[in-house]
Design an enzyme around this catalytic site. Structure first.
Site: not given
Length: 479
Positions: A449-451, A453
């Site tokens: 999850d780019h939010r 990581v």
């Protein structure tokens, strides 16, 4: 705590419980008892399938089964009564079940309506809204007698005059043919009039096999001999009950585990911005370690395989990069750091994909982790995984390599920060110590999850897993 009401001193009702995490409905897969059977406190009476798993329901008191309110295959809302128990069978003649005597229903006596309003206790926690135990009326002005006859057959009590139901028809006298919704859908798709189908199921219920038999050319003469109460559909104008073999579609109702999978995957894919990174790694030394551990007396009685070492490698990588083990709290606009690892293992089961997790996997030794993995997989394959076993996961591993696949771009399990896909381990040419040699090689894929990581953190986690699998001694030096 149990889900029940006391309608009289003699009869008690058991409601569909919330078996975990606020589920609102469940499908009755199988009844293990029938009216007239004696049951004891704690005895399993039925198996239900929720959106998460199949669960067996025990009855919380002793007695004799008086009535089953719903047949197998029915989806029932949480809080609805599913079974009535006669807790004092020797105290006199029992009234007829509710379906057989609609004018006086002992399990729906007025006392039940005098219960205090409020929240109903359930198997796991509280929260089920007060619901009525009255059954929905059948359609039509003269629905009461018709409903009584139909429900009597569904509950296994039988009609007073069996001869009233012609053996060559699936419909009770004056009523609709007895069939479950999926069977009705199948008959509609095949152009079969259920009134012309000969039922072979218990209590005169039409099964899928009955519908297919009616659709076969060899069975054409049987439905043709029965007068249809409605105009035939265009699909059967040439030969009623016969469907061409050219039918190329099958419609399957979306429910249970499949429905939960669809909702979870859509929610995850369009909520968490996914990033997937890949790395190909030489796991020859890991495979040698697996072979050695299989002969180790400390690992006796547990299953040792590459997944075990990969799971341990991921746990070590998370320990080295703890920020990856987190969750996004949208409501409070917070990142929740987890100081524990509940390691999910994606498991393919006959009912679909489920992701049970190993609680506090970070605290387990290698033998303990191996034992937990074995129990998790065995329980999942048997369809006995509980909703609690699938709750609270933090990261997941999906082993697509068992299907011969090199790798994939896995979708995050909702609420988790990362998922590691493991590809097939294959013998490939590889440069080792300056020479091209055949080596055991696999490809790993990490979606995150780019939010939560960033690319740097995700890359470090994946690189650490790969480094451990290439040199398993790092399990000791890094742990």
């Amino acid at each position: 705590m149990t889900t029940m009401t006391e309608t009289s001193a003699r009869f008690r009702e058991f409601k569909m419980p919330d078996v975990g995490e606020g589920l609102t409905e469940a499908e009755i897969l199988k009844w293990f008892v029938q009216p007239g059977d004696t049951v004891t406190d704690g005895q399993v009476v039925c198996e239900v399938e929720t959106a998460k798993a199949a669960v067996e329901l025990p009855i919380p008191f002793d007695g004799v089964v008086h009535e089953l309110r719903f047949p197998e295959g029915t989806t029932v809302d949480v809080g609805q009564v599913i079974i009535a128990i006669d807790v004092a069978p020797g105290s006199g003649d029992a009234p007829a079940p509710a379906a057989a005597a609609p004018a006086q229903e002992p399990v729906e006596a007025p006392e039940a309506e005098a219960e205090p309003k409020g929240r109903t206790p359930v198997l796991v926690g509280y929260g089920v809204a007060e619901s009525s135990t009255k059954r929905r009326p059948r359609k039509g002005a003269a629905a009461a007698p018709e409903a009584a006859a139909v429900q009597a057959e569904l509950n296994g009590h039988g009609a007073p005059a069996p001869a009233a139901v012609p053996p060559q028809s699936g419909a009770p006298a004056g009523g609709r043919p007895l069939a479950k919704p999926p069977v009705r859908k199948l008959a509609k798709d095949l152009g079969i009039d259920l009134a012309t189908v000969v039922p072979t199921g218990k209590d005169g219920i039409i099964t899928r096999e009955d519908v297919h038999a009616a659709a076969a050319p060899a069975a054409a003469e049987a439905p043709a001999a029965v007068a249809s109460p409605v105009a035939p559909t265009p699909a059967v104008t040439e030969a009623p009950g016969v469907v061409s073999d050219s039918a190329r579609e099958t419609r399957i109702p979306v429910k249970g585990v499949r429905k939960a999978i669809a909702q979870a995957m859509v929610g995850s894919a369009f909520t968490a911005p996914h990033v997937t990174e890949f790395v190909t790694v030489d796991v020859t030394r890991t495979m040698k370690l697996v072979a050695e551990l299989k002969e180790d007396k400390d690992m006796a009685g547990v299953r040792v395989n590459p997944l075990l070492i990969i799971a341990k490698a991921l746990l070590v990588a998370i320990k080295r990069n703890p920020e990856v083990n987190a969750a996004w709290d949208e409501a409070n606009q917070e990142i929740v750091q987890k100081h524990y690892v509940n390691l999910g293992i994606a498991a393919a089961t006959p009912r679909g994909l489920i992701v049970p997790n190993i609680k506090d996997a970070h605290d387990k030794t290698l033998p303990q982790l191996a034992e937990a993995l074995g129990e998790l997989v065995a329980t999942a394959r048997d369809g006995k995984t509980s909703p609690a076993a699938m709750a609270g996961g933090t990261v997941t591993i999906t082993n697509v390599g068992v299907f011969g696949v090199d790798t994939g771009t896995p979708i995050l399990n909702p609420g988790e920060s990362a998922i590691l896909a493991v590809g097939a381990i294959k013998l490939q040419p590889w440069v080792h110590k300056g020479k091209v040699k055949p080596r055991q090689v696999t490809t790993l894929a990490l979606s995150f999850d780019h939010r939560l990581v960033d690319g740097e953190l995700g890359s470090k986690v994946l690189a650490d897993v790969a480094a451990i699998l290439e040199q398993p001694k790092r399990l000791i030096t890094w742990a």
